[in-house]
Design an enzyme around this catalytic site. Structure first.
Site, PDB file in Angstrom:
ATOM      1  N   ARG A 220      -4.183   3.152 -10.589  1.00 31.40           N
ATOM      2  CA  ARG A 220      -4.342   1.859 -10.166  1.00 31.40           C
ATOM      3  C   ARG A 220      -3.336   1.321  -9.242  1.00 31.40           C
ATOM      4  NH1 ARG A 220       0.024  -0.496 -13.576  1.00 31.40           N
ATOM      5  NH2 ARG A 220      -0.269   0.760 -15.736  1.00 31.40           N
TER       6      ARG A 220
ATOM      7  N   HIS B 122      -0.166  -3.351 -14.357  1.00 36.52           N
ATOM      8  CA  HIS B 122      -1.086  -3.330 -15.423  1.00 36.52           C
ATOM      9  C   HIS B 122      -1.753  -4.622 -15.447  1.00 36.52           C
ATOM     10  CE1 HIS B 122      -2.293  -3.478 -19.709  1.00 36.52           C
ATOM     11  NE2 HIS B 122      -1.470  -4.327 -19.986  1.00 36.52           N
TER      12      HIS B 122
ATOM     13  N   TYR C  26       8.773   0.657 -13.212  1.00 37.70           N
ATOM     14  CA  TYR C  26       8.506   1.725 -14.045  1.00 37.70           C
ATOM     15  C   TYR C  26       7.872   2.937 -13.419  1.00 37.70           C
ATOM     16  CZ  TYR C  26       3.850  -0.888 -14.597  1.00 37.70           C
ATOM     17  OH  TYR C  26       2.786  -1.391 -14.459  1.00 37.70           O
TER      18      TYR C  26
END
Lengths: 331, 355
Positions: free
Chosen positions: B252, B256, B265
Site C-alpha cells: 500500500r 493504514h 514506521y
C-alpha cells in the site's frame, strides 16, 4: 368433549433432545453444529441419536474450535440456515466471544436488517456437579450486556423444550443456557409435539404475599426449598422463575414486588454486574414507593468460581437464601 | 518455501510478458477492462482521501497500490458468488457491483453503507481482524449444502494470518471442503508492523500446506496473475475441490488509515521506489504502450467517466438525508425489546420535548 394431550415423562436434557428432534424434523434449515455432538451425542447426550436419525449433513461434528464453528454458523445463518451450535460448557465460550459480540449480535444493526443471524447457542452452565475448573461458570451477564442477544435459561423440562423451540424459531440470536445441575435431577410430564414457551416471559412458581423470591435455572430448587422452610415460620414467599434473562419479564416482576414490597434475588453468577443488579434497577424504576425493605441479593461471590472442593461455599444455599429473607422481613 | 511457492507473474514490472507461455492469458479487451476498473477505483480512493482531509467523511482506509489485487480477484467472480471484504477492500466491492454511494456512506458513519445492492451478496466490511474467515467458511458450506455452484471470496491482510480466526476459518473450510477462495493481500505491513515481525514463515501461501488445501502465491500488482489464479481457485471450489489460499504480494502506498503517518514506521524511500517500479497501473500502461495499444484519448475518457460517476456519488452522499436517531433502536432485533422501546421513547421525548 375433552381433548387429551399426549405427554411423556422427560428429564431436562431429554426435553432439549426432544425439542431439537422436533425442529430438525420440522425445518430442513435447522442444523446442529458442535464438538462431539454427532457420534457421541454430546458430552451430556443432549443430541443423542440425532446423528443416526438426521445424518451428518444435519448433525455436524465440528473441529474443536469455538470461534470457528460459531463464526461458520453466522455465515450459514446469513445464508439461509438456522444453526443450533453447542458450546460444550459455558466456560468454553470465550474464544467465540468476539464472534458473538462483534458479529452475531450486531449484524442486523450493521446492515439495517439486510443480514440477520437466526442462531441458537446452547451452553450448559453452572457449578455444583463436581466438574473440573472452568466447567462451572455462570457468566450470563456477559451476554445480557450484549445488545442484540436474547438470553434464556430454563429450570425444568417443560420450559426447556418450549423455550428451545421458541429460540430456534426466533429471528435473532439466542443464548440458551442449560443448568447442567438440573439436567437429570427431575422428571416431569412434557407434552409431545411442538409447543413454545414465549421468550421474555417468566413464570410464577408459588403464590405468596410477604416476599418475592426471584431466581432461574439451577437456583430454582434452592429457592423453592427456602420458600417451603419459610412457610413453617409463617413467612409467605412468592417465587418467580425468570426463564428469560434478556429481555426481563418486567410485568411479572413488577406485579409481584409491588404486592410484596420485599425482594430477594438469587443467582449463582458473581454479584457485581449480575442480573440481580438489573432487577434492583427495575424495582427502583417501577416499584420504589412500594418497597418495605431494600432488595437483597444472594449470589456467587466476586471471585472466580472455585475448584469444586469449595463450590458448595460459593453457590447460594438454602441457608443463605433463608438469611436474606429474614433480613428483608426484619428491616 | 519461496521455491515451493514461487510468485506467479504474467506481466513483469516493465509490462512485458513474464514468459512467452503467458501470451494466451493476455488479450486487449481484458487489459482494457482491467485498466479502466483499476483507474476507477484509484480515482475513488484518492477522492476519498481528499474528502477525509476536508472533513467531509470520517477516517478512511486507502488501498492505493492494491488495485490489481482487488480488481483482478473481483473480476474473477460470478454474479451470484459471495464476497467478504475487509475495510480496505472496497475497491474489490466496487468492482463486484457495490454502490459507490453506500461505500461513501459507510466511511461517513452511516450503516446504510453496509447494505449491498439488491441481489449482490457482499458482506459488510470486517473491522475486527480475521473474523470474516469463519463466516466465509460457513457461507460457502451453506452453498454446498444447497447444491449450488456458487463460491465465496474472502479478503484479508497479512496481519490477519496471526489471528486465531485465520486458523479456525481455514481449518473449518478445508475439513468441510467449503467453496472459498481465501485471498490474502500481503501488503507487508499491518499498520506499522512489518511482515517479518508478523510471522517467521517465508511465505503466507505455505500455510496452506498445514490445512491440506491449495496454496498459490501471486504478484499482487499483476492483475493478470491475480485474475488467473483466482479464477482457477474459484473453479476448483465450484467443482467441490475445496478452498484455496492465495497470497497476493503487494504494497500500500498510503497510510493504514488517514489517521496515521506511515513515515513513522516505514521507509518512505522504499515506497516511492516501489511506486516507480511496480505500480500495478504503470505496469498495464507499459504493456499497452509496448503493444502499441495505448491511446491517450481513451485513457482520458475512462478517467473522466470514472470521475463523473464518483462525483455524482459524493453529491448523493452529501445530499443524503440526515440520519434518524430511531435507527439506533430499530435494528437491534426484529422486534424491539421493552428496554429498547422505553429508551427510545424517553430519548425522543427529551429531544422533541419542545415540539
Amino acid at each position: 368433549m375433552k381433548t387429551v394431550q399426549k405427554s411423556k415423562v422427560l428429564t431436562l436434557v431429554a426435553a432439549i433432545n426432544d425439542a431439537l428432534d422436533i425442529m430438525l424434523e420440522d425445518d430442513s434449515g435447522v442444523l446442529l453444529l458442535g464438538e462431539d455432538i454427532g457420534k457421541n451425542g454430546g458430552v451430556f447426550r443432549a443430541t443423542d441419536s440425532l446423528l443416526e436419525k438426521y445424518g451428518q449433513d444435519r448433525v455436524i461434528d465440528t473441529p474443536l474450535s469455538e470461534a470457528g464453528f460459531v463464526g461458520a454458523a453466522i455465515g450459514m445463518a446469513v445464508n439461509g440456515f438456522r444453526p443450533v451450535v453447542e458450546i460444550q460448557f459455558l466456560g468454553f465460550i470465550y474464544p467465540a466471544y468476539e464472534q458473538i459480540m462483534t458479529h452475531a449480535s450486531r449484524l442486523r444493526m450493521r446492515t439495517r436488517g439486510h443480514f440477520t443471524v437466526p442462531m441458537v447457542i446452547r451452553a450448559p452452565y453452572g457449578a455444583g456437579v463436581r466438574a473440573p475448573e472452568i466447567h462451572c461458570d455462570s457468566t450470563e451477564s456477559l451476554f445480557t450486556h450484549m445488545p442484540g442477544m436474547k438470553v434464556v435459561c430454563p429450570s425444568n423440562p417443560y420450559d426447556a423444550k418450549g423455550l428451545m423451540i421458541a429460540a430456534i424459531q426466533d429471528p435473532d440470536p439466542v443464548l440458551f443456557l442449560e443448568p447442567m445441575r438440573s439436567y437429570r435431577s427431575q422428571r416431569e410430564e412434557v407434552p409431545e409435539g411442538k409447543y413454545e414457551v414465549e421468550i421474555g416471559r417468566g413464570k410464577k412458581l408459588a403464590e405468596g404475599k410477604d416476599v418475592t423470591l426471584i431466581g432461574w435455572g439451577a437456583m430454582i430448587p434452592i429457592v423453592m426449598k427456602a420458600a417451603e422452610e419459610m412457610k413453617e415460620k409463617g413467612i409467605s414467599c412468592e417465587v418467580l422463575d425468570l426463564r428469560t434473562l434478556y429481555p426481563l419479564d418486567k410485568d411479572l416482576v413488577m406485579e409481584s414486588v409491588q404486592k410484596t414490597g420485599r425482594t430477594v434475588i438469587v443467582h449463582e453468577a458473581h454479584a457485581t454486574g449480575g442480573t440481580g443488579a438489573d432487577l434492583i434497577s427495575l424495582i427502583n424504576d417501577e416499584a420504589f414507593l412500594y418497597q418495605k425493605a431494600p432488595a437483597e441479593r444472594v449470589t456467587g461471590f466476586d471471585a472466580p468460581v472455585p475448584f469444586f472442593g469449595l463450590e458448595d461455599h460459593y453457590l447460594p444455599s438454602t441457608k443463605r437464601v433463608a438469611a436474606a429473607i429474614e433480613k428483608v422481613m426484619k428491616f | 518455501m519461496e521455491t515451493t511457492f514461487p510468485i506467479f507473474q504474467v506481466l513483469d514490472a516493465n509490462g512485458n510478458l513474464a514468459d512467452e507461455s503467458c501470451r494466451e492469458y493476455v488479450d486487449e479487451t481484458l487489459v482494457k477492462e482491467f485498466y479502466s476498473g483499476m483507474a476507477r477505483i484509484r480515482i475513488f480512493d484518492r477522492k476519498a482521501v481528499s474528502l477525509q482531509r476536508q472533513g467531509r467523511i470520517g477516517t478512511y482506509a486507502p488501498f492505493e497500490g492494491q488495485e490489481a489485487s482487488q480488481v483482478g480477484s473481483a473480476k474473477a467472480l460470478n454474479p451470484d458468488d459471495w464476497m467478504f471484504p475487509t475495510y480496505r477492500d472496497h475497491g474489490a466491492a466496487m468492482t463486484f457491483g457495490h454502490s459507490l454511494l453506500n461505500i461513501l456512506l459507510f466511511w461517513n458513519g452511516r450503516n446504510e453503507g453496509c447494505v449491498p445492492p439488491e441481489g449482490k451478496r457482499i458482506f459488510p466490511p470486517a473491522v475486527p481482524i480475521a473474523t470474516q474467515l469463519p463466516h466465509a467458511a460457513g457461507a460457502g458450506f451453506a452453498e454446498k449444502k444447497k447444491g449450488t455452484e456458487n463460491a465465496v471470496i474472502c479478503y484479508f491482510g497479512d496481519g490477519a494470518t496471526s489471528e486465531g480466526d485465520f486458523h479456525e476459518g481455514l481449518n473449518f473450510a478445508s475439513v468441510f471442503k467449503s467453496p472459498v477462495v481465501y485471498f490474502c493481500q500481503n501488503n507487508q505491513y499491518a499498520i506499522s508492523v512489518p511482515i517479518h515481525r508478523q510471522m517467521n514463515s517465508a511465505t503466507i501461501a505455505q500455510k496452506s500446506i498445514a490445512y491440506g488445501m491449495e496454496g498459490k502465491r501471486v504478484d499482487g500488482n499483476d492483475v493478470f496473475a491475480v485474475y488467473i489464479e483466482t479464477k482457477k481457485a474459484l473453479e476448483r471450489a465450484r467443482k467441490g475441490e475445496g478452498p484455496t489460499l492465495i497470497e497476493a504480494v503487494t504494497w500500500r502506498y498510503g497510510a493504514h488509515t488517514t489517521a496515521d503517518d506511515p513515515s513513522k514506521y516505514r521507509d518512505q524511500e522504499e515506497s516511492t521506489m516501489k511506486r516507480r517500479e511496480t505500480d500495478p497501473m504503470l505496469r498495464l500502461e507499459r504493456w499497452l504502450k509496448n503493444e502499441g495499444m495505448y491511446e491517450e484519448g481513451w485513457v482520458r475518457e475512462i478517467e473522466e467517466k470514472a470521475a463523473q460517476e464518483i462525483d455524482r456519488a459524493i453529491l448523493e452522499m452529501e445530499e443524503f438525508p440526515a440520519p434518524d436517531p430511531a435507527a439506533i433502536f430499530d435494528y437491534v432485533f426484529e422486534r424491539p425489546t421493552w428496554t429498547i422501546e422505553k429508551q427510545k421513547q424517553d430519548y425522543f421525548e427529551l429531544i422533541r420535548g419542545g415540539e
